[in-house]
Design an enzyme around this catalytic site. Structure first.
Site, PDB file in Angstrom:
ATOM      1  N   CYS A  32       0.828  -1.214   0.000  1.00  0.00           N
ATOM      2  CA  CYS A  32       0.000   0.000   0.000  1.00  0.00           C
ATOM      3  C   CYS A  32       0.862   1.264   0.000  1.00  0.00           C
ATOM      4  CB  CYS A  32      -0.925  -0.019   1.227  1.00  0.00           C
ATOM      5  SG  CYS A  32      -2.076   1.365   1.260  1.00  0.00           S
TER       6      CYS A  32
ATOM      7  N   CYS B 118     -16.446  -9.703   4.968  1.00  0.00           N
ATOM      8  CA  CYS B 118     -15.816  -8.390   4.796  1.00  0.00           C
ATOM      9  C   CYS B 118     -14.509  -8.548   4.017  1.00  0.00           C
ATOM     10  CB  CYS B 118     -15.547  -7.787   6.167  1.00  0.00           C
ATOM     11  SG  CYS B 118     -14.743  -6.196   6.074  1.00  0.00           S
TER      12      CYS B 118
ATOM     13  N   ARG C 284     -18.280  -3.826  17.408  1.00  0.00           N
ATOM     14  CA  ARG C 284     -17.482  -4.974  17.015  1.00  0.00           C
ATOM     15  C   ARG C 284     -16.181  -5.019  17.817  1.00  0.00           C
ATOM     16  NH1 ARG C 284     -19.469  -7.014  12.411  1.00  0.00           N
ATOM     17  NH2 ARG C 284     -20.412  -5.126  11.629  1.00  0.00           N
TER      18      ARG C 284
ATOM     19  N   CYS D 201     -19.585   1.322   8.305  1.00  0.00           N
ATOM     20  CA  CYS D 201     -18.885   0.647   9.392  1.00  0.00           C
ATOM     21  C   CYS D 201     -17.657   1.512   9.662  1.00  0.00           C
ATOM     22  CB  CYS D 201     -18.477  -0.763   8.954  1.00  0.00           C
ATOM     23  SG  CYS D 201     -17.353  -1.575  10.104  1.00  0.00           S
TER      24      CYS D 201
ATOM     25  N   CYS E 297     -19.506  -6.591   3.126  1.00  0.00           N
ATOM     26  CA  CYS E 297     -18.798  -5.379   3.526  1.00  0.00           C
ATOM     27  C   CYS E 297     -17.490  -5.337   2.742  1.00  0.00           C
ATOM     28  CB  CYS E 297     -18.529  -5.445   5.028  1.00  0.00           C
ATOM     29  SG  CYS E 297     -17.568  -4.062   5.642  1.00  0.00           S
TER      30      CYS E 297
ATOM     31  N   CYS F 280       0.231   4.724   7.084  1.00  0.00           N
ATOM     32  CA  CYS F 280      -0.442   4.523   8.379  1.00  0.00           C
ATOM     33  C   CYS F 280       0.512   3.769   9.309  1.00  0.00           C
ATOM     34  CB  CYS F 280      -1.740   3.744   8.187  1.00  0.00           C
ATOM     35  SG  CYS F 280      -2.759   4.416   6.849  1.00  0.00           S
TER      36      CYS F 280
ATOM     37  N   CYS G  78       0.214  -0.016  10.350  1.00  0.00           N
ATOM     38  CA  CYS G  78      -0.215  -1.018   9.375  1.00  0.00           C
ATOM     39  C   CYS G  78       0.936  -1.791   8.723  1.00  0.00           C
ATOM     40  CB  CYS G  78      -1.065  -0.357   8.301  1.00  0.00           C
ATOM     41  SG  CYS G  78      -1.806  -1.566   7.177  1.00  0.00           S
TER      42      CYS G  78
HETATM   43  N1  SAM Z   1      -6.845   0.384   3.075  1.00  0.00           N
HETATM   44  C1  SAM Z   1      -8.131   0.485   3.620  1.00  0.00           C
HETATM   45  C2  SAM Z   1      -8.233   1.532   4.693  1.00  0.00           C
HETATM   46  O1  SAM Z   1      -7.204   2.000   5.175  1.00  0.00           O
HETATM   47  O2  SAM Z   1      -9.351   1.896   5.035  1.00  0.00           O
HETATM   48  C3  SAM Z   1      -8.678  -0.824   4.148  1.00  0.00           C
HETATM   49  C4  SAM Z   1      -7.802  -1.767   4.923  1.00  0.00           C
HETATM   50  S1  SAM Z   1      -7.195  -1.175   6.494  1.00  0.00           S
HETATM   51  C5  SAM Z   1      -6.051  -2.410   6.908  1.00  0.00           C
HETATM   52  C6  SAM Z   1      -8.591  -1.366   7.564  1.00  0.00           C
HETATM   53  C7  SAM Z   1      -8.440  -0.992   9.007  1.00  0.00           C
HETATM   54  O3  SAM Z   1      -7.718  -1.996   9.704  1.00  0.00           O
HETATM   55  C8  SAM Z   1      -7.709   0.284   9.365  1.00  0.00           C
HETATM   56  O4  SAM Z   1      -8.480   1.427   9.213  1.00  0.00           O
HETATM   57  C9  SAM Z   1      -7.384   0.050  10.836  1.00  0.00           C
HETATM   58  O5  SAM Z   1      -8.426   0.541  11.640  1.00  0.00           O
HETATM   59  C10 SAM Z   1      -7.313  -1.461  10.936  1.00  0.00           C
HETATM   60  N2  SAM Z   1      -5.930  -1.897  11.220  1.00  0.00           N
HETATM   61  C11 SAM Z   1      -4.912  -1.954  10.347  1.00  0.00           C
HETATM   62  N3  SAM Z   1      -3.778  -2.393  10.940  1.00  0.00           N
HETATM   63  C12 SAM Z   1      -4.092  -2.614  12.235  1.00  0.00           C
HETATM   64  C13 SAM Z   1      -3.352  -3.064  13.362  1.00  0.00           C
HETATM   65  N4  SAM Z   1      -2.056  -3.353  13.272  1.00  0.00           N
HETATM   66  N5  SAM Z   1      -3.986  -3.196  14.549  1.00  0.00           N
HETATM   67  C14 SAM Z   1      -5.303  -2.900  14.652  1.00  0.00           C
HETATM   68  N6  SAM Z   1      -6.059  -2.456  13.608  1.00  0.00           N
HETATM   69  C15 SAM Z   1      -5.461  -2.313  12.418  1.00  0.00           C
HETATM   70  C1  DTB Z   2     -11.563  -3.203  11.215  1.00  0.00           C
HETATM   71  O1  DTB Z   2     -11.915  -2.204  11.883  1.00  0.00           O
HETATM   72  N1  DTB Z   2     -10.708  -4.091  11.632  1.00  0.00           N
HETATM   73  C2  DTB Z   2     -10.463  -5.091  10.613  1.00  0.00           C
HETATM   74  C3  DTB Z   2     -11.488  -4.695   9.515  1.00  0.00           C
HETATM   75  N2  DTB Z   2     -12.035  -3.483  10.021  1.00  0.00           N
HETATM   76  C4  DTB Z   2     -11.041  -4.543   8.121  1.00  0.00           C
HETATM   77  C5  DTB Z   2      -9.056  -5.137  10.198  1.00  0.00           C
HETATM   78  C6  DTB Z   2      -8.100  -5.396  11.353  1.00  0.00           C
HETATM   79  C7  DTB Z   2      -6.748  -5.510  10.800  1.00  0.00           C
HETATM   80  C8  DTB Z   2      -5.744  -5.916  11.841  1.00  0.00           C
HETATM   81  C9  DTB Z   2      -4.357  -5.948  11.329  1.00  0.00           C
HETATM   82  C10 DTB Z   2      -4.051  -6.933  10.248  1.00  0.00           C
HETATM   83  O2  DTB Z   2      -4.698  -7.990  10.152  1.00  0.00           O
HETATM   84  O3  DTB Z   2      -3.120  -6.666   9.484  1.00  0.00           O
HETATM   85 FE1  SF4 Z   3      -2.940   1.161   3.347  1.00  0.00          FE
HETATM   86 FE2  SF4 Z   3      -2.893  -0.041   5.726  1.00  0.00          FE
HETATM   87 FE3  SF4 Z   3      -3.296   2.594   5.605  1.00  0.00          FE
HETATM   88 FE4  SF4 Z   3      -5.237   0.898   4.718  1.00  0.00          FE
HETATM   89  S1  SF4 Z   3      -4.478   1.114   6.832  1.00  0.00           S
HETATM   90  S2  SF4 Z   3      -4.477   2.779   3.712  1.00  0.00           S
HETATM   91  S3  SF4 Z   3      -3.943  -0.752   3.910  1.00  0.00           S
HETATM   92  S4  SF4 Z   3      -1.405   1.492   4.980  1.00  0.00           S
END
Ligand code: SAM
Ligand code: DTB
Ligand code: SF4
Length: 339
Positions: A47, A91, A256, A184, A124, A51, A54
């Site tokens: 990506c 989802c 959730r 959501c 979703c 963030c 992530c």
């Molecule tokens: N790229 C899209 C976005 O940013 O909306 C969708 C995927 S993103 C991984 C979805 C959500 O996963 C993020 O908004 C965040 O709230 C959650 N998330 C990502 N990494 C995480 C982590 N290490 N621990 C907890 N939640 C995480």
């Molecule tokens: C949300 O709030 N939590 C989920 C779903 N929406 C997409 C994602 C959690 C991701 C946790 C970190 C990972 O699996 O990389």
């Molecule tokens: Fe990309 Fe992860 Fe940020 Fe979603 S949360 S925009 S997958 S870096």
């Protein structure tokens, strides 16, 4: 709910707060039901965004490899398996900054959604930023809810992400609402934010109009190689207080209990359910991080006499019929000053 109201609510004596949340929960929801949702990362890693929590950002050496968008056949197999294991929501997540109509990947996702939506589960997706046209196309294809988290307070957001803004997130949410999909949206606890940041986030979520249909409360899963890899774990009572406040502030939303359950004891999870959580991600993987095994979750739900929610693709909360008016503005009043 306003910030001062939330502040008073949150800082009540612990048992008073969870009793109040329990009463709201009992009034609005079948108290012994939990929705099971299956997550699938249909496009993992690589990506462009930064963030800091992530593992899927291309900027960090998290060990997550960038993959191509999964093929529809494989996704359908996973969706059928999810339905057969009792999930009522599927989802699909993609590690994208956003999507644009006319691109190959967007058209592929639309095609995937059309097929998945024939399976009788809520559908979703979480694909990053959307414009109004993309939101409309996803709605028409059969998406019932779009996940787009605001993640934290606007002030703290700038310390966590620099490649897009909090306002960008709100714009996408408004486009989703205008297209008639459910929203959501929730956040992550444990990004180095204060309790005040968490309550500011909840203030904004609770003022969405219509309110979010589901509010994921994630606890940070610290991912090796990311800037937040060493942040300490969220205190369990702070998590329970946030869940209770969310239940009270957004009574009709599914709350959730999302990422982070692998680091919670069974007792802690039971307290979260008691305080108003009524949905979990089900399956041993989130997107890239670990989640409890299906067998462990089944055993926990059985011990607590909690039953998986029946399929409800229209996603109505029990008291919802005819109650919520969709505002064309998306947010209450003039976008609650943020949108
Ligand atoms: N790229 C899209 C976005 O940013 O909306 C969708 C995927 S993103 C991984 C979805 C959500 O996963 C993020 O908004 C965040 O709230 C959650 N998330 C990502 N990494 C995480 C982590 N290490 N621990 C907890 N939640 C995480
Ligand atoms: C949300 O709030 N939590 C989920 C779903 N929406 C997409 C994602 C959690 C991701 C946790 C970190 C990972 O699996 O990389
Ligand atoms: Fe990309 Fe992860 Fe940020 Fe979603 S949360 S925009 S997958 S870096």
């Amino acid at each position: 709910m306003t910030y001062p109201e939330l502040h008073r609510l949150y800082h009540q004596p612990f048992f008073q707060l969870i009793q109040q949340a329990r009463a709201v929960h009992q009034e609005r929801w079948p108290e012994n039901e939990v929705q099971l949702c299956t997550l699938l990362s249909i496009k993992t890693g690589g990506c462009s965004e930064d963030c800091s929590y992530c593992a899927q950002s291309a900027r960090y050496n998290s060990g997550v490899q960038a993959e191509r968008l999964m093929e529809k056949g494989e996704i359908m197999e996973r969706a059928r398996a999810a339905r057969d294991s009792g999930s009522t929501r599927f989802c699909m997540g993609a590690a994208w900054r956003g999507v644009r109509g006319g691109t190959e990947r967007f058209e592929k996702v639309v095609d995937i959604v059309k097929d998945v939506s024939s399976l009788g589960m809520e559908v979703c997706v979480t694909l990053g930023a959307l414009g109004p046209d993309e939101a409309q196309r996803l709605k028409e294809a059969g998406v019932t809810a779009y996940n787009h988290n605001i993640d934290t307070s606007p002030e703290h957001y700038t310390k966590i992400v620099s490649t897009h803004t909090f306002e960008d997130r709100l714009r996408t949410i408004r486009n989703v609402q205008d297209a008639g999909m459910s929203v959501c949206s929730g956040g992550i606890l444990g990004l180095g934010e204060t309790i005040e940041d968490r309550l500011k986030m909840l203030e904004i979520l609770s003022e969405f109009n219509p309110p979010p249909e589901s509010v994921p409360i994630n606890s940070l899963m610290p991912m090796p190689g990311t800037p937040l890899a060493e942040v300490p774990q969220v205190d369990v009572f702070d998590l329970v207080r946030m869940i209770a406040c969310t239940r009270i502030a957004i009574p009709g939303a599914k709350v959730r209990l999302s990422a982070g359950r692998t680091r919670l004891t069974r007792e802690a999870q039971a307290l979260c359910f008691f305080a108003g959580a009524n949905s979990i991600f089900y399956g041993d993987k989130l997107l890239t991080a670990a989640n409890p095994a299906i067998a462990a979750d089944r055993a926990l739900l059985a011990e607590l006499n909690l039953a998986p929610q029946e399929p409800n693709p229209a996603m109505r909360s029990p008291e919802q019929d005819g109650e919520r008016e969709l505002s064309p503005a998306g947010f209450k009043g003039a976008g609650c000053g943020y949108g």
